[in-house]
Design an enzyme around this catalytic site. Structure first.
Site, PDB file in Angstrom:
ATOM      1  N   ASP A 132       0.835  -1.200   0.000  1.00 46.01           N
ATOM      2  CA  ASP A 132       0.000   0.000   0.000  1.00 46.01           C
ATOM      3  C   ASP A 132       0.876   1.259   0.000  1.00 46.01           C
ATOM      4  O   ASP A 132       0.651   2.187  -0.778  1.00 46.01           O
ATOM      5  CB  ASP A 132      -0.909  -0.034   1.241  1.00 46.01           C
ATOM      6  CG  ASP A 132      -1.727   1.219   1.390  1.00 46.01           C
ATOM      7  OD1 ASP A 132      -2.779   1.322   0.743  1.00 46.01           O
ATOM      8  OD2 ASP A 132      -1.295   2.129   2.140  1.00 46.01           O
ATOM      9  N   LYS A 136       1.413   4.296  -3.018  1.00 43.26           N
ATOM     10  CA  LYS A 136       1.393   5.733  -2.758  1.00 43.26           C
ATOM     11  C   LYS A 136       2.723   6.380  -3.150  1.00 43.26           C
ATOM     12  O   LYS A 136       2.738   7.492  -3.683  1.00 43.26           O
ATOM     13  CB  LYS A 136       1.066   5.975  -1.288  1.00 43.26           C
ATOM     14  CG  LYS A 136      -0.388   5.585  -0.957  1.00 43.26           C
ATOM     15  CD  LYS A 136      -0.599   5.412   0.535  1.00 43.26           C
ATOM     16  CE  LYS A 136      -2.047   5.035   0.841  1.00 43.26           C
ATOM     17  NZ  LYS A 136      -2.231   4.603   2.252  1.00 43.26           N
TER      18      LYS A 136
END
Lengths: 435, 435
Positions: free
Chosen positions: A206, A210
């Site tokens: 994750d 980003k």
């Protein structure tokens, strides 16, 4: 034709009614008059696509619920599609379908954007519509808007920070209670900070998505998830945390995007995620629980810092709704936000080319001349040492070495060599240090 | 007609060549190819208006220098006007002239925007051009963009923080060295943090302009400089700072914008600037030197924090150039950023209606029953006390009282009454506390 030309309301389709989707729907309803005023026209939700339409959903008009997202997207009176499903392949199909039909898209889906930004942006450009994804990084902390617009006249040098709330919660809990990784993760799951399958968070995926998004925006280049070097927190032990604590440090999972110059003198991008030792006096050390904090360093603006709640239904809905207002305004008044900008086309450096500082904790034989031998190994690999600390240990001596900045491949080679060194009994932990 | 239709470059006029203007000009030149790529078309500086055209200016093409800004603005090949002169009346004329002629305007001028936003926005709306002023608040810390766009789908409750670098430098110096206000200000002047005439900074006017801008954007209402209650730092003594220090606090000049409900139950806005006691553990306490930090609290996003260098040529130029890229993109591709939004039309509350907590430091007679009498005075005015501390003092006793939150007018009335109280020898200091 823009909606304003015939005063038609802006039609919105919401795909997904989980934590985020349900807050988006609720806030749109509660603040209807504000949205109308801020957009300059009415917004109407045409439908909400879910996977199981038979499930009862409190407070949601049942006539809005549909289990065929394609049908909803295709409706003539849908102008904007909000994608808050999650996953990659199916949302990709749906978002492309929407963009190709001339509908603007607002998504909170970092994995989708990090994997397919090029394809999605091309479809948005071709149709002349907006593709917004502020919520994909740090929820309502406006990192995307800041990189895309506010710093559009500056040269960004480095973006780094904590962008995953789950791992920060786990590391913070380990730091404050001395808990093991497993126990801290179980607590995070119990409290709803970690998902049933925490892989994407704890393995750093994750945070890597980003990082890819931030690097692409900040450096005006193509950076995808696969370009990001990614190490999660599953290997961090209570002993690592406790050793850090003793040394006045803590461990944080940082996403780091920076411009580097490789050994051949080429300008390149590094985008990476890894556990990092941070001094307690550093502002990132005090980022607790599931909060996010991002530092951006640019040529003219200097260092900027952004902090806030980077996850959860409401903060993510805030970012989605900010984008929705922007997309709806453009539908009403005409115009379009800037599309993707990848003109700088910088290559992503091989991870071995990245420069970091390391702390290496090892057990060595406790006899005269050991330090000389080990120093020699470092120096043969071109690595100079910043600090060396020797302590008594049960078997032999404990040696904690902090290197000056060196290329990752040089450090890896050194650690290999140390492993083969007779004087070194074990290399117990190797961790990078924050700048 | 947009510039793209005929591939003409976007012409820019720069008004002012001081600290900011010269950096804007330098960065535009140094990063020319980046600007062209990011805008999608070339930017050309048509001229730079200065008050004394005869002054030699190193590194500036002399053919660009002009001392007649009106002539420069009126040029057919000028599409965007950058105003970085400062002052109010003359820049107002120039900005209006530019907007009315269909030129987009980028300004860093907080005083101008805080005084004349309505008039300027109306002119921009009428001409269908952009009026940007990111640099007017906290330089490159993107407060304006965040309020105007990122949080456009949220309900902002409160905006507070340190937005004036000069006063923060002075207060920080007083705190860390124990210097008097006068000495700390002299040091700030010597180092270039304070201007020769520091009135606008130390009296809080600069912070008040920024508060007006933030409140107007955040609450979608009309708030001007005159609406802001403003107290500067000229009354802060070394004794105040030292007393705060002893109590684990420091004093900061805060700009605070919040939604309040007045005694008649009406929703209203409070915008104010005043010295405030801040606990050392509060993140604002560690904002040092001339840095800025702004907290934004909104319904869905929760609390966000933004931090960075809020002044200086380069950070301000970064914000101006970000706006310039936005305005130039719109000139090239068509479209326009959202105009002013004041639909909520909330009234600005009378300052007496604002609720704050106060610390009141007084010298009282050292005899039995004094505390009862003084408590009575507070309670008669409806104010309850949070803490009371009594210490021995040279003449009588020192009493330090912290009130619970109360309306400003109630506290003012109480302090008046205390002044007339026989038991109270002097009210030595009254200061508000941060939440």
């Amino acid at each position: 034709m823009t909606s304003s030309e015939n005063n038609k309301p802006v039609g919105v389709a919401i795909l997904g009614l989980g934590t985020v989707g349900s807050q988006v729907l609720r806030l749109l309803g509660e603040h209807e008059t504000d949205f109308t005023a801020r957009i300059g026209g009415e917004v109407q939700v045409r439908g909400v696509a879910v996977s199981d339409a038979s499930k009862p959903r409190e407070g949601v008009d049942p006539s809005l619920i549909i289990d065929k997202p394609e049908e909803l997207i295709d409706r003539e009176d849908v102008d904007i599609v909000v994608e808050v499903i999650g996953g990659i392949d199916y949302p990709r199909e749906l978002v492309l379908r929407a963009l190709r039909a001339g509908k603007s898209v607002v998504t909170a889906n970092k994995a989708l954007v990090a994997a397919h930004a090029a394809e999605l942006s091309a479809a948005a450009d071709e149709a002349g519509v907006d593709l917004f994804y502020e919520a994909a990084v740090a929820a309502a902390v406006p990192v995307v808007g800041m990189l895309r617009r506010s710093l559009a006249g500056d040269k960004i040098v480095r973006i780094s920070g904590i962008v995953n709330g789950t791992t920060n919660f786990v590391l913070d809990a380990m730091d404050s209670t001395g808990a093991s990784y497993e126990d801290a993760l179980a607590e995070a799951t119990r409290l709803g900070y970690a998902e049933a399958d925490p892989t994407a968070d704890v393995e750093g995926h994750d945070a890597a998505s980003k990082a890819a998004i931030m690097a692409a925006l900040g450096f005006h280049s193509r950076v995808t998830f696969d370009d990001v070097h990614c190490e999660g927190i599953t290997g961090i032990t209570a002993a690592d945390i406790s050793a850090a604590k003793e040394a006045g440090q803590t461990i944080k999972l940082l996403s780091i995007c920076e411009r580097i110059v490789d050994e051949d003198g080429r300008e390149a991008i590094s985008a990476r995620v890894h556990p990092t030792l941070v001094d307690r006096s550093h502002p990132l050390a005090s980022v607790s629980e599931s909060y996010n904090a991002i530092f951006v360093e640019s040529e003219a603006a200097g260092q900027l810092m952004f902090y806030g709640n980077g996850a959860g239904g409401n903060p993510t809905a805030s970012a989605v709704l900010g984008d929705l207002v922007g997309a709806a305004r453009n539908k009403v008044h005409g115009g379009r936000a800037p599309g993707e900008s990848t003109y700088a086309d910088l290559p992503v450096a091989d991870f071995g080319q990245v420069t970091t500082r390391r702390q290496i904790d090892m057990t060595v034989r406790d006899r005269a001349g050991v330090l000389a031998v080990i120093s020699q190994t470092f120096s043969e690999h071109g690595i100079s040492l910043q600090t060396v600390r020797q302590e008594a240990a049960e078997n032999g001596a404990r040696l904690i070495v902090v290197t000056h900045a060196a290329r990752e491949h040089e450090i890896a080679e050194t650690i290999d060599a140390l492993g083969g060194d007779d004087e070194v009994l074990s290399v117990d932990s190797v961790i990078r240090l924050a700048d």
